[in-house]
Design a protein around this motif. Structure first.
Motif, PDB file in Angstrom:
ATOM      1  N   ILE A  40       9.595  45.488  57.943  1.00 25.56           N
ATOM      2  CA  ILE A  40      10.665  45.601  58.489  1.00 25.56           C
ATOM      3  C   ILE A  40      11.060  44.388  59.339  1.00 25.56           C
ATOM      4  CG2 ILE A  40      11.996  47.214  60.401  1.00 25.56           C
ATOM      5  CD1 ILE A  40      11.147  48.509  57.597  1.00 25.56           C
ATOM      6  N   GLU A  41      10.144  43.703  60.066  1.00 24.89           N
ATOM      7  CA  GLU A  41      10.192  42.458  60.580  1.00 24.89           C
ATOM      8  C   GLU A  41      10.998  41.404  59.893  1.00 24.89           C
ATOM      9  OE1 GLU A  41      10.218  42.060  64.001  1.00 24.89           O
ATOM     10  OE2 GLU A  41       9.813  44.297  63.972  1.00 24.89           O
ATOM     11  N   LYS A  42      10.602  41.231  58.868  1.00 22.40           N
ATOM     12  CA  LYS A  42      11.357  40.302  57.753  1.00 22.40           C
ATOM     13  C   LYS A  42      12.362  40.599  57.397  1.00 22.40           C
ATOM     14  CE  LYS A  42       9.782  36.886  54.315  1.00 22.40           C
ATOM     15  NZ  LYS A  42       8.738  36.456  53.254  1.00 22.40           N
ATOM     16  N   SER A  43      12.902  41.717  57.199  1.00 26.64           N
ATOM     17  CA  SER A  43      13.942  42.639  56.825  1.00 26.64           C
ATOM     18  C   SER A  43      15.029  41.980  58.012  1.00 26.64           C
ATOM     19  CB  SER A  43      14.145  44.057  56.536  1.00 26.64           C
ATOM     20  OG  SER A  43      15.153  44.407  56.700  1.00 26.64           O
ATOM     21  N   LYS A  44      14.543  42.224  59.129  1.00 25.79           N
ATOM     22  CA  LYS A  44      15.547  42.252  60.496  1.00 25.79           C
ATOM     23  C   LYS A  44      15.559  40.368  60.451  1.00 25.79           C
ATOM     24  CE  LYS A  44      14.029  45.875  63.162  1.00 25.79           C
ATOM     25  NZ  LYS A  44      13.225  46.541  64.305  1.00 25.79           N
ATOM     26  N   LYS A  45      14.678  39.494  60.107  1.00 26.49           N
ATOM     27  CA  LYS A  45      15.075  38.482  60.375  1.00 26.49           C
ATOM     28  C   LYS A  45      15.985  37.565  59.128  1.00 26.49           C
ATOM     29  CE  LYS A  45      10.674  36.883  62.183  1.00 26.49           C
ATOM     30  NZ  LYS A  45       9.264  36.295  61.964  1.00 26.49           N
ATOM     31  N   TYR A  46      15.940  38.350  58.020  1.00 28.45           N
ATOM     32  CA  TYR A  46      17.180  38.042  57.150  1.00 28.45           C
ATOM     33  C   TYR A  46      18.291  38.547  57.498  1.00 28.45           C
ATOM     34  CZ  TYR A  46      13.724  37.003  53.401  1.00 28.45           C
ATOM     35  OH  TYR A  46      12.923  36.363  52.286  1.00 28.45           O
ATOM     36  N   PHE A  47      18.501  39.601  58.326  1.00 27.43           N
ATOM     37  CA  PHE A  47      19.740  40.034  58.590  1.00 27.43           C
ATOM     38  C   PHE A  47      20.275  39.176  59.861  1.00 27.43           C
ATOM     39  CE2 PHE A  47      22.195  42.666  62.171  1.00 27.43           C
ATOM     40  CZ  PHE A  47      23.296  43.028  61.122  1.00 27.43           C
ATOM     41  N   ILE A  48      19.466  38.783  60.820  1.00 29.90           N
ATOM     42  CA  ILE A  48      19.915  37.825  61.886  1.00 29.90           C
ATOM     43  C   ILE A  48      20.470  36.415  61.251  1.00 29.90           C
ATOM     44  CG2 ILE A  48      19.063  36.461  63.832  1.00 29.90           C
ATOM     45  CD1 ILE A  48      19.679  39.432  64.211  1.00 29.90           C
ATOM     46  N   THR A  49      19.541  35.934  60.054  1.00 29.26           N
ATOM     47  CA  THR A  49      19.833  34.656  59.595  1.00 29.26           C
ATOM     48  C   THR A  49      21.138  34.781  58.763  1.00 29.26           C
ATOM     49  OG1 THR A  49      17.453  34.196  59.202  1.00 29.26           O
ATOM     50  CG2 THR A  49      18.945  33.062  58.027  1.00 29.26           C
ATOM     51  N   SER A  50      21.333  35.732  57.906  1.00 28.62           N
ATOM     52  CA  SER A  50      22.541  36.000  57.363  1.00 28.62           C
ATOM     53  C   SER A  50      23.891  35.947  58.260  1.00 28.62           C
ATOM     54  CB  SER A  50      22.581  37.270  56.396  1.00 28.62           C
ATOM     55  OG  SER A  50      22.478  38.189  57.150  1.00 28.62           O
ATOM     56  N   ILE A  51      23.672  36.582  59.342  1.00 28.83           N
ATOM     57  CA  ILE A  51      24.811  36.545  60.161  1.00 28.83           C
ATOM     58  C   ILE A  51      25.014  35.360  60.728  1.00 28.83           C
ATOM     59  CG2 ILE A  51      25.589  37.499  62.630  1.00 28.83           C
ATOM     60  CD1 ILE A  51      24.505  40.332  61.843  1.00 28.83           C
ATOM     61  N   LEU A  52      24.029  34.538  61.165  1.00 30.57           N
ATOM     62  CA  LEU A  52      24.050  33.247  61.588  1.00 30.57           C
ATOM     63  C   LEU A  52      24.721  32.102  60.676  1.00 30.57           C
ATOM     64  CD1 LEU A  52      20.782  32.821  63.605  1.00 30.57           C
ATOM     65  CD2 LEU A  52      23.061  33.203  64.797  1.00 30.57           C
ATOM     66  N   CYS A  53      24.207  32.342  59.271  1.00 29.69           N
ATOM     67  CA  CYS A  53      24.788  31.719  58.546  1.00 29.69           C
ATOM     68  C   CYS A  53      26.130  31.820  58.025  1.00 29.69           C
ATOM     69  CB  CYS A  53      23.879  31.736  57.213  1.00 29.69           C
ATOM     70  SG  CYS A  53      22.429  31.005  57.346  1.00 29.69           S
ATOM     71  N   VAL A  54      26.649  33.105  57.836  1.00 27.66           N
ATOM     72  CA  VAL A  54      28.156  33.457  57.665  1.00 27.66           C
ATOM     73  C   VAL A  54      28.985  33.078  58.787  1.00 27.66           C
ATOM     74  CG1 VAL A  54      28.164  35.695  58.484  1.00 27.66           C
ATOM     75  CG2 VAL A  54      29.523  35.199  56.481  1.00 27.66           C
ATOM     76  N   SER A  55      28.561  33.046  60.064  1.00 26.21           N
ATOM     77  CA  SER A  55      29.197  32.633  61.078  1.00 26.21           C
ATOM     78  C   SER A  55      29.359  31.033  60.965  1.00 26.21           C
ATOM     79  CB  SER A  55      28.498  33.048  62.443  1.00 26.21           C
ATOM     80  OG  SER A  55      28.440  34.490  62.552  1.00 26.21           O
ATOM     81  N   LEU A  56      28.426  30.313  60.747  1.00 26.98           N
ATOM     82  CA  LEU A  56      28.400  29.042  60.683  1.00 26.98           C
ATOM     83  C   LEU A  56      29.447  28.465  59.826  1.00 26.98           C
ATOM     84  CD1 LEU A  56      27.392  26.166  61.868  1.00 26.98           C
ATOM     85  CD2 LEU A  56      25.608  26.480  60.327  1.00 26.98           C
ATOM     86  N   VAL A  57      29.271  28.964  58.583  1.00 27.53           N
ATOM     87  CA  VAL A  57      30.048  28.705  57.488  1.00 27.53           C
ATOM     88  C   VAL A  57      31.499  29.004  57.692  1.00 27.53           C
ATOM     89  CG1 VAL A  57      30.851  29.384  55.006  1.00 27.53           C
ATOM     90  CG2 VAL A  57      28.268  28.809  55.679  1.00 27.53           C
ATOM     91  N   THR A  58      31.833  30.150  58.295  1.00 32.49           N
ATOM     92  CA  THR A  58      32.977  30.692  58.654  1.00 32.49           C
ATOM     93  C   THR A  58      33.774  29.679  59.629  1.00 32.49           C
ATOM     94  OG1 THR A  58      32.538  32.873  58.416  1.00 32.49           O
ATOM     95  CG2 THR A  58      34.335  32.730  59.848  1.00 32.49           C
ATOM     96  N   ILE A  59      32.816  29.363  60.764  1.00 35.25           N
ATOM     97  CA  ILE A  59      33.673  28.353  61.827  1.00 35.25           C
ATOM     98  C   ILE A  59      33.671  26.920  61.184  1.00 35.25           C
ATOM     99  CG2 ILE A  59      32.790  27.077  63.636  1.00 35.25           C
ATOM    100  CD1 ILE A  59      31.359  29.553  64.620  1.00 35.25           C
ATOM    101  N   ILE A  60      33.173  26.349  60.332  1.00 38.95           N
ATOM    102  CA  ILE A  60      33.276  25.337  59.597  1.00 38.95           C
ATOM    103  C   ILE A  60      34.446  25.283  58.601  1.00 38.95           C
ATOM    104  CG2 ILE A  60      32.359  23.488  57.973  1.00 38.95           C
ATOM    105  CD1 ILE A  60      29.432  24.191  59.004  1.00 38.95           C
ATOM    106  N   LEU A  61      34.444  26.400  57.807  1.00 42.22           N
ATOM    107  CA  LEU A  61      35.631  26.553  56.743  1.00 42.22           C
ATOM    108  C   LEU A  61      36.888  26.605  57.613  1.00 42.22           C
ATOM    109  CD1 LEU A  61      36.604  26.471  53.987  1.00 42.22           C
ATOM    110  CD2 LEU A  61      35.976  28.996  53.884  1.00 42.22           C
ATOM    111  N   THR A  62      36.779  27.433  58.738  1.00 44.51           N
ATOM    112  CA  THR A  62      38.137  27.570  59.396  1.00 44.51           C
ATOM    113  C   THR A  62      38.648  26.325  60.093  1.00 44.51           C
ATOM    114  OG1 THR A  62      37.580  29.976  59.912  1.00 44.51           O
ATOM    115  CG2 THR A  62      39.274  28.735  61.440  1.00 44.51           C
ATOM    116  N   LEU A  63      37.720  25.703  60.527  1.00 46.76           N
ATOM    117  CA  LEU A  63      38.201  24.114  61.266  1.00 46.76           C
ATOM    118  C   LEU A  63      38.528  23.312  60.444  1.00 46.76           C
ATOM    119  CD1 LEU A  63      35.310  23.830  64.323  1.00 46.76           C
ATOM    120  CD2 LEU A  63      37.689  24.577  64.557  1.00 46.76           C
ATOM    121  N   VAL A  64      38.050  23.276  59.177  1.00 52.29           N
ATOM    122  CA  VAL A  64      38.342  22.022  58.353  1.00 52.29           C
ATOM    123  C   VAL A  64      39.761  22.503  57.503  1.00 52.29           C
ATOM    124  CG1 VAL A  64      37.644  21.465  55.689  1.00 52.29           C
ATOM    125  CG2 VAL A  64      36.113  21.538  57.403  1.00 52.29           C
TER     126      VAL A  64
END
Length: 151
Positions: free
Chosen positions: A86-110
């Motif tokens: 479960i702990e690794k699953s939660k880490k994947y969840f947090i990582t995916s939210i951070l990654c999609v947020s970062l990609v969204t911000i970069i793509l929106t600014l570009v």
């Protein structure tokens, strides 16, 4: 609501359990595009619909990015949940939210800073650039919503 057991339940039950929400999701996206087209067609006319269609690939790109991160993270999380990690699953969840947020911000600014160039690349010309830019601004500023909805 009963719990669904992917390993023990009937395949048809599992299939339809996931089929109906998938169809509904696709239907909602299709209705959104249809309504958008109808409103623009009635309000602006043929030029507005051409502007909409020129920038529509960006909408599909945003949807695809959301699906990519959502499905990828879902598979990793489900795998870890299945083996009891479960702990690794939660880490994947947090990582995916951070990654999609970062990609969204970069793509929106570009996209914001290169909207005119992107519009010409997608097929706008001197006759349609104003409408394409106007519609493109709405799509670009709504990118985080489109991406997160499909995430």
């Amino acid at each position: 609501m009963s719990s669904l057991n992917l390993l023990k339940d009937n395949e048809k039950k599992v299939f339809y359990h996931y089929l109906i929400p998938s169809i509904c999701s696709t239907l909602v996206n299709s209705i959104y595009i249809l309504v958008d087209t109808l409103i623009i067609g009635q309000g602006v006319g043929a030029e507005g619909i051409s502007a909409l269609n020129i920038f529509l690939p960006f909408y599909s790109l945003y949807m695809g990015i959301g699906f990519m991160f959502g499905i990828g993270a879902g598979i990793l999380m489900s795998t870890e949940d299945g083996i009891g990690n479960i702990e690794k699953s939660k880490k994947y969840f947090i990582t995916s939210i951070l990654c999609v947020s970062l990609v969204t911000i970069i793509l929106t600014l570009v996209s914001i800073f290169n909207l005119r160039k992107i519009s010409y690349i997608l097929g706008a010309n001197e006759n349609s650039i104003d409408l394409v830019m106007e519609y493109g601004r709405y799509i670009v500023f709504a990118a985080p919503i489109f991406i997160c909805t499909n995430f």
